[in-house]
Motif scaffolding. Structure first.
Motif, PDB file in Angstrom:
ATOM      1  N   SER A  62       0.848  -1.197   0.000  1.00  0.00           N
ATOM      2  CA  SER A  62       0.000   0.000   0.000  1.00  0.00           C
ATOM      3  C   SER A  62       0.882   1.244   0.000  1.00  0.00           C
ATOM      4  O   SER A  62       2.016   1.215   0.485  1.00  0.00           O
ATOM      5  N   ILE A  63       0.346   2.344  -0.527  1.00  0.00           N
ATOM      6  CA  ILE A  63       1.062   3.619  -0.495  1.00  0.00           C
ATOM      7  C   ILE A  63       0.357   4.501   0.519  1.00  0.00           C
ATOM      8  O   ILE A  63      -0.820   4.818   0.373  1.00  0.00           O
ATOM      9  N   ARG A  64       1.108   4.858   1.587  1.00  0.00           N
ATOM     10  CA  ARG A  64       0.514   5.598   2.697  1.00  0.00           C
ATOM     11  C   ARG A  64       1.160   6.965   2.791  1.00  0.00           C
ATOM     12  O   ARG A  64       2.352   7.070   3.028  1.00  0.00           O
ATOM     13  N   ARG A  65       0.368   8.005   2.583  1.00  0.00           N
ATOM     14  CA  ARG A  65       0.876   9.369   2.713  1.00  0.00           C
ATOM     15  C   ARG A  65      -0.005  10.111   3.697  1.00  0.00           C
ATOM     16  O   ARG A  65      -0.986   9.580   4.188  1.00  0.00           O
ATOM     17  N   ARG A  66       0.363  11.395   3.930  1.00  0.00           N
ATOM     18  CA  ARG A  66      -0.399  12.195   4.892  1.00  0.00           C
ATOM     19  C   ARG A  66      -1.830  12.425   4.443  1.00  0.00           C
ATOM     20  O   ARG A  66      -2.719  12.524   5.260  1.00  0.00           O
ATOM     21  N   ALA A  67      -2.014  12.572   3.148  1.00  0.00           N
ATOM     22  CA  ALA A  67      -3.366  12.877   2.673  1.00  0.00           C
ATOM     23  C   ALA A  67      -3.777  11.990   1.509  1.00  0.00           C
ATOM     24  O   ALA A  67      -4.571  12.393   0.679  1.00  0.00           O
ATOM     25  N   SER A  68      -3.204  10.797   1.457  1.00  0.00           N
ATOM     26  CA  SER A  68      -3.712   9.837   0.469  1.00  0.00           C
ATOM     27  C   SER A  68      -3.335   8.427   0.888  1.00  0.00           C
ATOM     28  O   SER A  68      -2.374   8.210   1.629  1.00  0.00           O
ATOM     29  N   PHE A  69      -4.134   7.507   0.416  1.00  0.00           N
ATOM     30  CA  PHE A  69      -3.892   6.093   0.707  1.00  0.00           C
ATOM     31  C   PHE A  69      -4.289   5.287  -0.520  1.00  0.00           C
ATOM     32  O   PHE A  69      -5.414   5.423  -1.007  1.00  0.00           O
ATOM     33  N   ILE A  70      -3.350   4.523  -1.024  1.00  0.00           N
ATOM     34  CA  ILE A  70      -3.684   3.611  -2.118  1.00  0.00           C
ATOM     35  C   ILE A  70      -3.460   2.205  -1.597  1.00  0.00           C
ATOM     36  O   ILE A  70      -2.319   1.816  -1.296  1.00  0.00           O
ATOM     37  N   ARG A  71      -4.553   1.509  -1.403  1.00  0.00           N
ATOM     38  CA  ARG A  71      -4.444   0.171  -0.840  1.00  0.00           C
ATOM     39  C   ARG A  71      -3.780  -0.771  -1.828  1.00  0.00           C
ATOM     40  O   ARG A  71      -4.147  -0.824  -2.990  1.00  0.00           O
ATOM     41  N   GLY A  72      -2.790  -1.509  -1.329  1.00  0.00           N
ATOM     42  CA  GLY A  72      -2.107  -2.496  -2.154  1.00  0.00           C
ATOM     43  C   GLY A  72      -2.892  -3.792  -2.216  1.00  0.00           C
ATOM     44  O   GLY A  72      -4.027  -3.895  -1.737  1.00  0.00           O
ATOM     45  N   LEU A  73      -2.253  -4.793  -2.807  1.00  0.00           N
ATOM     46  CA  LEU A  73      -2.924  -6.072  -3.035  1.00  0.00           C
ATOM     47  C   LEU A  73      -2.226  -7.235  -2.337  1.00  0.00           C
ATOM     48  O   LEU A  73      -2.782  -8.326  -2.263  1.00  0.00           O
ATOM     49  N   ALA A  74      -0.998  -7.002  -1.825  1.00  0.00           N
ATOM     50  CA  ALA A  74      -0.190  -8.111  -1.312  1.00  0.00           C
ATOM     51  C   ALA A  74      -0.929  -8.904  -0.236  1.00  0.00           C
ATOM     52  O   ALA A  74      -1.372  -8.342   0.772  1.00  0.00           O
ATOM     53  N   GLY A  75      -1.086 -10.190  -0.482  1.00  0.00           N
ATOM     54  CA  GLY A  75      -1.684 -11.078   0.512  1.00  0.00           C
ATOM     55  C   GLY A  75      -3.194 -11.022   0.584  1.00  0.00           C
ATOM     56  O   GLY A  75      -3.822 -11.825   1.279  1.00  0.00           O
ATOM     57  N   LEU A  76      -3.778 -10.081  -0.154  1.00  0.00           N
ATOM     58  CA  LEU A  76      -5.212  -9.853   0.018  1.00  0.00           C
ATOM     59  C   LEU A  76      -6.058 -11.008  -0.523  1.00  0.00           C
ATOM     60  O   LEU A  76      -7.028 -11.442   0.109  1.00  0.00           O
ATOM     61  N   GLN A  77      -5.672 -11.510  -1.707  1.00  0.00           N
ATOM     62  CA  GLN A  77      -6.482 -12.575  -2.317  1.00  0.00           C
ATOM     63  C   GLN A  77      -6.545 -13.797  -1.394  1.00  0.00           C
ATOM     64  O   GLN A  77      -7.607 -14.376  -1.197  1.00  0.00           O
ATOM     65  N   GLY A  78      -5.388 -14.177  -0.828  1.00  0.00           N
ATOM     66  CA  GLY A  78      -5.365 -15.323   0.080  1.00  0.00           C
ATOM     67  C   GLY A  78      -6.254 -15.081   1.285  1.00  0.00           C
ATOM     68  O   GLY A  78      -6.979 -15.977   1.737  1.00  0.00           O
ATOM     69  N   HIS A  79      -6.206 -13.856   1.775  1.00  0.00           N
ATOM     70  CA  HIS A  79      -7.022 -13.503   2.942  1.00  0.00           C
ATOM     71  C   HIS A  79      -8.506 -13.637   2.616  1.00  0.00           C
ATOM     72  O   HIS A  79      -9.281 -14.220   3.374  1.00  0.00           O
ATOM     73  N   VAL A  80      -8.893 -13.084   1.454  1.00  0.00           N
ATOM     74  CA  VAL A  80     -10.300 -13.130   1.043  1.00  0.00           C
ATOM     75  C   VAL A  80     -10.718 -14.580   0.779  1.00  0.00           C
ATOM     76  O   VAL A  80     -11.830 -14.986   1.142  1.00  0.00           O
ATOM     77  N   ASP A  81      -9.827 -15.367   0.183  1.00  0.00           N
ATOM     78  CA  ASP A  81     -10.141 -16.787  -0.078  1.00  0.00           C
ATOM     79  C   ASP A  81     -10.370 -17.550   1.228  1.00  0.00           C
ATOM     80  O   ASP A  81     -11.287 -18.360   1.329  1.00  0.00           O
ATOM     81  N   ARG A  82      -9.524 -17.286   2.221  1.00  0.00           N
ATOM     82  CA  ARG A  82      -9.691 -17.981   3.516  1.00  0.00           C
ATOM     83  C   ARG A  82     -10.995 -17.557   4.188  1.00  0.00           C
ATOM     84  O   ARG A  82     -11.698 -18.382   4.774  1.00  0.00           O
ATOM     85  N   ALA A  83     -11.323 -16.272   4.064  1.00  0.00           N
ATOM     86  CA  ALA A  83     -12.584 -15.776   4.638  1.00  0.00           C
ATOM     87  C   ALA A  83     -13.772 -16.455   3.954  1.00  0.00           C
ATOM     88  O   ALA A  83     -14.742 -16.839   4.609  1.00  0.00           O
ATOM     89  N   TRP A  84     -13.662 -16.613   2.638  1.00  0.00           N
ATOM     90  CA  TRP A  84     -14.736 -17.224   1.829  1.00  0.00           C
ATOM     91  C   TRP A  84     -15.111 -18.597   2.384  1.00  0.00           C
ATOM     92  O   TRP A  84     -16.274 -18.951   2.475  1.00  0.00           O
TER      93      TRP A  84
END
Ligand SMILES: [Zn+2]
Length: 166
Positions: A62-84
């Motif tokens: 993810s890119i984290r700044r003082r006034a912006s946030f762009i959520r990354g993808l690392a690890g997310l698919q696995g997390h969502v799959d496990r939740a599923w």
């Protein structure tokens, strides 16, 4: 537990005390930079309430700044799959506006609209939670949902009760 509802009461978003604590913990840890993640949970059978059961922190890319946030993808698919497998699903996004109002910016609205149209998320009406203010002493929370290409703001159900008596 707080339930946020649309003015027409057709949708409620339920945020448990535990989920609220997790959100605030992430924001406290983030200091003066934005942070965020995704919302995981499920809908009730009548599809009139979204129960948020879990919030993730920011993926490592993810890119984290003082006034912006762009959520990354690392690890997310696995997390969502496990939740599923536990019958829990991607419900939307959250992020933090450090020491600023929790009102979604125009860019936030564009981003959540893009997510709503992205087949990969399989979520045409994603929820957006923005936490603002001082997370330790005076956190503010705004909850919205994408409806027909617009971000509709939800309000705590006790406030709707005052505004619009049944
Ligand atoms: Zn924002």
């Amino acid at each position: 537990m707080t339930t946020f509802v649309t003015n027409d009461r057709r949708l409620g978003v339920v945020i448990s005390g535990d989920v609220h604590c997790r959100l605030i913990e992430h924001c406290v840890r983030a200091g003066h930079k934005e942070t965020g993640g995704v919302l995981i949970g499920h809908y009730t059978d009548l599809h009139d309430q979204a129960i948020v059961t879990e919030v993730t922190g920011p993926p490592s890319d993810s890119i984290r700044r003082r006034a912006s946030f762009i959520r990354g993808l690392a690890g997310l698919q696995g997390h969502v799959d496990r939740a599923w497998r536990r019958h829990r699903y991607y419900l939307g996004e959250w992020h933090f506006h450090p020491f600023m109002p929790a009102t979604p910016s125009d860019r936030d609205k564009t981003q959540i609209k893009d997510f709503s149209q992205d087949a990969a998320y399989a979520c045409p009406e994603p929820i957006l939670i923005v936490v603002g203010g001082d997370p330790r002493h005076d956190p503010q929370i705004e909850v919205g949902v994408m409806r027909e290409k617009n971000l509709v703001t939800l309000v705590p159900s006790d406030e709707v009760d005052r505004l619009l008596p049944r």
